[in-house]
Motif scaffolding. Structure first.
Motif, mmCIF file in Angstrom:
data_model
loop_
_atom_site.group_PDB
_atom_site.id
_atom_site.type_symbol
_atom_site.label_atom_id
_atom_site.label_comp_id
_atom_site.label_asym_id
_atom_site.label_seq_id
_atom_site.Cartn_x
_atom_site.Cartn_y
_atom_site.Cartn_z
ATOM 1 N N SER A 31 -1.605 -59.508 -19.217
ATOM 2 C CA SER A 31 -0.410 -58.808 -18.765
ATOM 3 C C SER A 31 -0.771 -57.498 -18.078
ATOM 4 C CB SER A 31 0.519 -58.557 -19.950
ATOM 5 O OG SER A 31 1.604 -57.765 -19.582
ATOM 6 N N SER A 32 -1.697 -56.754 -18.659
ATOM 7 C CA SER A 32 -2.138 -55.487 -18.065
ATOM 8 C C SER A 32 -2.752 -55.719 -16.690
ATOM 9 C CB SER A 32 -3.158 -54.793 -18.970
ATOM 10 O OG SER A 32 -2.581 -54.444 -20.197
ATOM 11 N N LEU A 33 -3.575 -56.745 -16.591
ATOM 12 C CA LEU A 33 -4.220 -57.068 -15.321
ATOM 13 C C LEU A 33 -3.181 -57.445 -14.274
ATOM 14 C CD1 LEU A 33 -7.153 -57.167 -14.323
ATOM 15 C CD2 LEU A 33 -7.183 -59.577 -14.894
ATOM 16 N N ALA A 34 -2.200 -58.233 -14.665
ATOM 17 C CA ALA A 34 -1.140 -58.651 -13.734
ATOM 18 C C ALA A 34 -0.321 -57.454 -13.264
ATOM 19 C CB ALA A 34 -0.235 -59.688 -14.392
ATOM 20 N N GLN A 35 -0.004 -56.543 -14.179
ATOM 21 C CA GLN A 35 0.765 -55.348 -13.804
ATOM 22 C C GLN A 35 -0.020 -54.464 -12.840
ATOM 23 O OE1 GLN A 35 1.803 -53.528 -17.536
ATOM 24 N NE2 GLN A 35 3.388 -55.022 -17.992
ATOM 25 N N LEU A 36 -1.305 -54.290 -13.100
ATOM 26 C CA LEU A 36 -2.140 -53.499 -12.197
ATOM 27 C C LEU A 36 -2.194 -54.144 -10.816
ATOM 28 C CD1 LEU A 36 -5.113 -52.495 -14.533
ATOM 29 C CD2 LEU A 36 -3.351 -50.975 -13.602
ATOM 30 N N LYS A 104 -5.214 -45.197 -0.241
ATOM 31 C CA LYS A 104 -6.588 -45.698 -0.387
ATOM 32 C C LYS A 104 -7.154 -45.301 -1.747
ATOM 33 C CE LYS A 104 -11.061 -45.712 1.913
ATOM 34 N NZ LYS A 104 -12.107 -44.834 1.507
ATOM 35 N N ARG A 105 -6.948 -44.051 -2.151
ATOM 36 C CA ARG A 105 -7.434 -43.589 -3.463
ATOM 37 C C ARG A 105 -6.767 -44.359 -4.602
ATOM 38 N NH1 ARG A 105 -6.518 -38.653 -1.130
ATOM 39 N NH2 ARG A 105 -4.742 -38.239 -2.497
ATOM 40 N N LYS A 106 -5.460 -44.562 -4.482
ATOM 41 C CA LYS A 106 -4.738 -45.304 -5.523
ATOM 42 C C LYS A 106 -5.234 -46.747 -5.621
ATOM 43 C CE LYS A 106 -1.748 -42.367 -7.162
ATOM 44 N NZ LYS A 106 -1.716 -42.026 -8.572
ATOM 45 N N ILE A 107 -5.440 -47.383 -4.487
ATOM 46 C CA ILE A 107 -5.927 -48.766 -4.467
ATOM 47 C C ILE A 107 -7.313 -48.844 -5.099
ATOM 48 C CG2 ILE A 107 -6.696 -50.641 -2.933
ATOM 49 C CD1 ILE A 107 -4.412 -49.622 -0.985
ATOM 50 N N GLU A 108 -8.185 -47.907 -4.758
ATOM 51 C CA GLU A 108 -9.537 -47.887 -5.323
ATOM 52 C C GLU A 108 -9.497 -47.643 -6.828
ATOM 53 O OE1 GLU A 108 -11.414 -44.880 -2.942
ATOM 54 O OE2 GLU A 108 -11.857 -46.282 -1.305
ATOM 55 N N PHE A 109 -8.626 -46.730 -7.282
ATOM 56 C CA PHE A 109 -8.495 -46.456 -8.714
ATOM 57 C C PHE A 109 -8.047 -47.708 -9.462
ATOM 58 C CE2 PHE A 109 -5.683 -45.347 -12.266
ATOM 59 C CZ PHE A 109 -6.582 -44.693 -13.092
ATOM 60 N N LEU A 110 -7.030 -48.378 -8.931
ATOM 61 C CA LEU A 110 -6.517 -49.587 -9.587
ATOM 62 C C LEU A 110 -7.566 -50.699 -9.585
ATOM 63 C CD1 LEU A 110 -2.888 -49.478 -8.204
ATOM 64 C CD2 LEU A 110 -3.579 -49.180 -10.587
ATOM 65 N N THR A 111 -8.325 -50.793 -8.516
ATOM 66 C CA THR A 111 -9.398 -51.791 -8.454
ATOM 67 C C THR A 111 -10.421 -51.535 -9.547
ATOM 68 O OG1 THR A 111 -9.094 -52.066 -6.075
ATOM 69 C CG2 THR A 111 -11.200 -52.789 -6.987
ATOM 70 N N ARG A 112 -10.800 -50.271 -9.736
ATOM 71 C CA ARG A 112 -11.764 -49.929 -10.800
ATOM 72 C C ARG A 112 -11.200 -50.257 -12.173
ATOM 73 N NH1 ARG A 112 -12.392 -45.372 -7.557
ATOM 74 N NH2 ARG A 112 -11.178 -44.086 -8.998
ATOM 75 N N MET A 114 -8.984 -52.568 -12.894
ATOM 76 C CA MET A 114 -8.967 -54.020 -13.040
ATOM 77 C C MET A 114 -10.382 -54.546 -13.299
ATOM 78 S SD MET A 114 -5.935 -55.146 -10.336
ATOM 79 C CE MET A 114 -7.060 -55.486 -9.081
ATOM 80 N N GLU A 115 -11.369 -53.919 -12.682
ATOM 81 C CA GLU A 115 -12.764 -54.328 -12.906
ATOM 82 C C GLU A 115 -13.216 -54.009 -14.329
ATOM 83 O OE1 GLU A 115 -14.763 -52.273 -9.735
ATOM 84 O OE2 GLU A 115 -14.360 -53.877 -8.286
ATOM 85 N N LYS A 116 -12.609 -53.009 -14.956
ATOM 86 C CA LYS A 116 -12.920 -52.697 -16.353
ATOM 87 C C LYS A 116 -12.271 -53.700 -17.305
ATOM 88 C CE LYS A 116 -13.331 -47.691 -15.748
ATOM 89 N NZ LYS A 116 -12.695 -46.396 -16.046
ATOM 90 N N ILE A 117 -11.071 -54.139 -16.983
ATOM 91 C CA ILE A 117 -10.327 -55.049 -17.856
ATOM 92 C C ILE A 117 -10.866 -56.478 -17.760
ATOM 93 C CG2 ILE A 117 -8.074 -56.143 -18.201
ATOM 94 C CD1 ILE A 117 -6.802 -53.467 -17.509
ATOM 95 N N GLN A 118 -11.279 -56.883 -16.568
ATOM 96 C CA GLN A 118 -11.692 -58.276 -16.341
ATOM 97 C C GLN A 118 -12.806 -58.733 -17.292
ATOM 98 O OE1 GLN A 118 -9.964 -60.203 -14.107
ATOM 99 N NE2 GLN A 118 -11.075 -61.897 -14.988
ATOM 100 N N PRO A 119 -13.897 -57.969 -17.488
ATOM 101 C CA PRO A 119 -14.931 -58.441 -18.423
ATOM 102 C C PRO A 119 -14.418 -58.567 -19.857
ATOM 103 C CG PRO A 119 -15.779 -56.666 -17.050
ATOM 104 C CD PRO A 119 -14.318 -56.765 -16.787
ATOM 105 N N ALA A 120 -13.577 -57.638 -20.284
ATOM 106 C CA ALA A 120 -13.016 -57.709 -21.641
ATOM 107 C C ALA A 120 -12.164 -58.963 -21.785
ATOM 108 C CB ALA A 120 -12.197 -56.465 -21.947
ATOM 109 N N LEU A 121 -11.390 -59.270 -20.761
ATOM 110 C CA LEU A 121 -10.550 -60.470 -20.787
ATOM 111 C C LEU A 121 -11.421 -61.727 -20.826
ATOM 112 C CD1 LEU A 121 -7.760 -61.772 -20.669
ATOM 113 C CD2 LEU A 121 -7.859 -61.584 -18.185
ATOM 114 N N GLN A 122 -12.463 -61.757 -20.015
ATOM 115 C CA GLN A 122 -13.354 -62.914 -20.011
ATOM 116 C C GLN A 122 -14.041 -63.084 -21.366
ATOM 117 O OE1 GLN A 122 -15.785 -61.941 -16.626
ATOM 118 N NE2 GLN A 122 -14.465 -63.060 -15.207
#
Length: 147
Positions: A31-36, A104-112, A114-122
């Protein structure tokens, strides 16, 4: 401090509890990943909309959204500045270039994030799908066979 216990040593009630906890964690992280992703998409769209702001479009007709489904006609008069929603109902006037940099800064922040959440989810998915390395043994009465 957390204590490590082999899954094979857990009883059925503890395994069910563990499964439920893992399912909740997977749901929360998903859910967090989808919202981001939704917020990131909005910032990407906003940044792309800035591409129509150039001198050649000044004075052109456009539709101004009042709600998500209601628009009024308007004319594009100023292509140099925009109002940017910076959160909690606050808007800041920025130049188109500053707004582009903000998005651009907001997009990069959200990407980072999401990259933190993805390994935990996996990891949680793997834990949920993983079978124990050692076969589980249950008391014979669980299967209806007396000891």
């Amino acid at each position: 401090m957390a204590q490590t216990v082999s899954v094979g040593e857990l009883g059925l009630p503890q395994l069910e509890l563990l499964k439920g906890q893992l399912e909740q964690e997977v749901e929360f992280l998903s859910s967090s990943l989808a919202q981001l992703k939704v917020v990131q998409t909005k910032f990407v769209e906003a940044k792309e909309c800035l591409n129509v702001l150039h001198k050649g479009n000044e004075g052109k007709d456009l539709l101004v959204p009042l709600t998500s489904s209601m628009y009024v006609p308007g004319k594009l008069q100023d292509t140099r500045t925009v109002l940017v929603d910076v959160g909690t109902g606050y808007y800041v006037e920025k130049s188109a270039d500053d707004a582009r940099a903000f998005f651009k800064r907001k997009i990069e922040f959200l990407t980072r994030q999401m990259e933190k959440i993805q390994p935990a989810l996996q990891e949680k998915h793997a834990m949920k799908q993983d079978t124990p390395k050692h076969p589980l043994t249950f008391p014979p009465l669980i299967f209806g066979v007396p000891p």
